[in-house]
Design a protein around this motif. Structure first.
Motif, PDB file in Angstrom:
ATOM      1  N   GLU A   1       0.835  -1.213   0.000  1.00 19.91           N
ATOM      2  CA  GLU A   1       0.000   0.000   0.000  1.00 19.91           C
ATOM      3  C   GLU A   1       0.866   1.257   0.000  1.00 19.91           C
ATOM      4  O   GLU A   1       0.577   2.224  -0.708  1.00 19.91           O
ATOM      5  CB  GLU A   1      -0.925  -0.006   1.217  1.00 19.91           C
ATOM      6  CG  GLU A   1      -2.080  -0.981   1.113  1.00 19.91           C
ATOM      7  CD  GLU A   1      -2.948  -1.006   2.367  1.00 19.91           C
ATOM      8  OE1 GLU A   1      -2.674  -0.229   3.319  1.00 19.91           O
ATOM      9  OE2 GLU A   1      -3.896  -1.792   2.393  1.00 19.91           O
ATOM     10  N   LYS A   2       1.965   1.239   0.787  1.00 21.30           N
ATOM     11  CA  LYS A   2       2.855   2.404   0.824  1.00 21.30           C
ATOM     12  C   LYS A   2       3.526   2.612  -0.530  1.00 21.30           C
ATOM     13  O   LYS A   2       3.662   3.741  -0.992  1.00 21.30           O
ATOM     14  CB  LYS A   2       3.911   2.222   1.913  1.00 21.30           C
ATOM     15  CG  LYS A   2       3.377   2.389   3.313  1.00 21.30           C
ATOM     16  CD  LYS A   2       4.472   2.184   4.353  1.00 21.30           C
ATOM     17  CE  LYS A   2       3.922   2.302   5.759  1.00 21.30           C
ATOM     18  NZ  LYS A   2       4.956   2.048   6.786  1.00 21.30           N
ATOM     19  N   ALA A   3       3.955   1.513  -1.163  1.00 22.02           N
ATOM     20  CA  ALA A   3       4.593   1.627  -2.477  1.00 22.02           C
ATOM     21  C   ALA A   3       3.610   2.166  -3.514  1.00 22.02           C
ATOM     22  O   ALA A   3       3.968   3.012  -4.342  1.00 22.02           O
ATOM     23  CB  ALA A   3       5.132   0.268  -2.910  1.00 22.02           C
ATOM     24  N   LYS A   4       2.379   1.667  -3.462  1.00 24.12           N
ATOM     25  CA  LYS A   4       1.367   2.147  -4.399  1.00 24.12           C
ATOM     26  C   LYS A   4       1.101   3.639  -4.191  1.00 24.12           C
ATOM     27  O   LYS A   4       1.022   4.406  -5.148  1.00 24.12           O
ATOM     28  CB  LYS A   4       0.078   1.348  -4.215  1.00 24.12           C
ATOM     29  CG  LYS A   4      -1.033   1.765  -5.143  1.00 24.12           C
ATOM     30  CD  LYS A   4      -2.284   0.943  -4.906  1.00 24.12           C
ATOM     31  CE  LYS A   4      -3.418   1.409  -5.785  1.00 24.12           C
ATOM     32  NZ  LYS A   4      -4.663   0.692  -5.530  1.00 24.12           N
TER      33      LYS A   4
ATOM     34  N   GLY B   1       4.009   5.658  -5.493  1.00 23.15           N
ATOM     35  CA  GLY B   1       3.962   5.711  -6.955  1.00 23.15           C
ATOM     36  C   GLY B   1       2.920   6.691  -7.457  1.00 23.15           C
ATOM     37  O   GLY B   1       3.168   7.456  -8.404  1.00 23.15           O
ATOM     38  N   GLU B   2       1.751   6.676  -6.822  1.00 19.88           N
ATOM     39  CA  GLU B   2       0.691   7.606  -7.217  1.00 19.88           C
ATOM     40  C   GLU B   2       1.104   9.047  -6.932  1.00 19.88           C
ATOM     41  O   GLU B   2       0.834   9.951  -7.732  1.00 19.88           O
ATOM     42  CB  GLU B   2      -0.609   7.257  -6.488  1.00 19.88           C
ATOM     43  CG  GLU B   2      -1.234   5.961  -6.966  1.00 19.88           C
ATOM     44  CD  GLU B   2      -2.409   5.519  -6.100  1.00 19.88           C
ATOM     45  OE1 GLU B   2      -2.653   6.124  -5.037  1.00 19.88           O
ATOM     46  OE2 GLU B   2      -3.073   4.547  -6.503  1.00 19.88           O
TER      47      GLU B   2
ATOM     48  N   THR C   1       2.991  14.274  -8.927  1.00 23.23           N
ATOM     49  CA  THR C   1       4.013  15.330  -8.911  1.00 23.23           C
ATOM     50  C   THR C   1       4.556  15.579 -10.313  1.00 23.23           C
ATOM     51  O   THR C   1       4.694  16.730 -10.744  1.00 23.23           O
ATOM     52  CB  THR C   1       5.163  14.943  -7.959  1.00 23.23           C
ATOM     53  OG1 THR C   1       4.640  14.749  -6.648  1.00 23.23           O
ATOM     54  CG2 THR C   1       6.242  16.016  -7.925  1.00 23.23           C
ATOM     55  N   VAL C   2       4.867  14.503 -11.037  1.00 24.63           N
ATOM     56  CA  VAL C   2       5.386  14.652 -12.403  1.00 24.63           C
ATOM     57  C   VAL C   2       4.345  15.313 -13.289  1.00 24.63           C
ATOM     58  O   VAL C   2       4.675  16.225 -14.091  1.00 24.63           O
ATOM     59  CB  VAL C   2       5.813  13.274 -12.965  1.00 24.63           C
ATOM     60  CG1 VAL C   2       6.091  13.364 -14.462  1.00 24.63           C
ATOM     61  CG2 VAL C   2       7.036  12.766 -12.222  1.00 24.63           C
TER      62      VAL C   2
END
Length: 106
Positions: free
Chosen positions: A63-66, A69-70, A75-76
């Motif tokens: 969940e933290k990785a997802k 990533g989001e 940000t990008v």
């Protein structure tokens, strides 16, 4: 007392001793089996708890990785919308670097 009766008594004594030894061995075997079963149950409980903990920690990490990533994607996207020319130049520079590294490997 005759020899026959003495032999018979000794045979009965031996049979009694064998019966007692057999009963003691059976009782000890039963106690050992109970102890082994209790330890196996305890080990299975601990393994189940550990598996649950690992599963929960893995789920939280995913969940933290997802989420990270989001957040990075957002940000990008924001940077590209706010500064499209800088983003384009950065992409071109990145492509140039990757191409240079690829060419250097050949």
């Amino acid at each position: 007392m005759s020899v026959t009766s003495q032999v018979t008594n000794k045979v009965h004594e031996a049979q009694d001793a064998i019966s007692k030894a057999s009963a003691n061995a059976a009782a000890r075997a039963a106690a050992i089996a109970e102890d082994v079963n209790a330890r196996v149950d305890e080990t299975m409980d601990k393994a189940g708890a550990a598996l649950t903990t690992v599963s929960e920690q893995s789920r939280q990490a995913a969940e933290k990785a997802k989420s990270a990533g989001e957040d990075a994607k957002t940000t990008v996207e924001d940077v590209v919308r706010q500064q499209p020319i800088a983003a384009l130049l950065l992409a071109v520079a990145g492509g140039f670097l990757v191409g240079a590294m690829w060419k250097g490997r050949s």
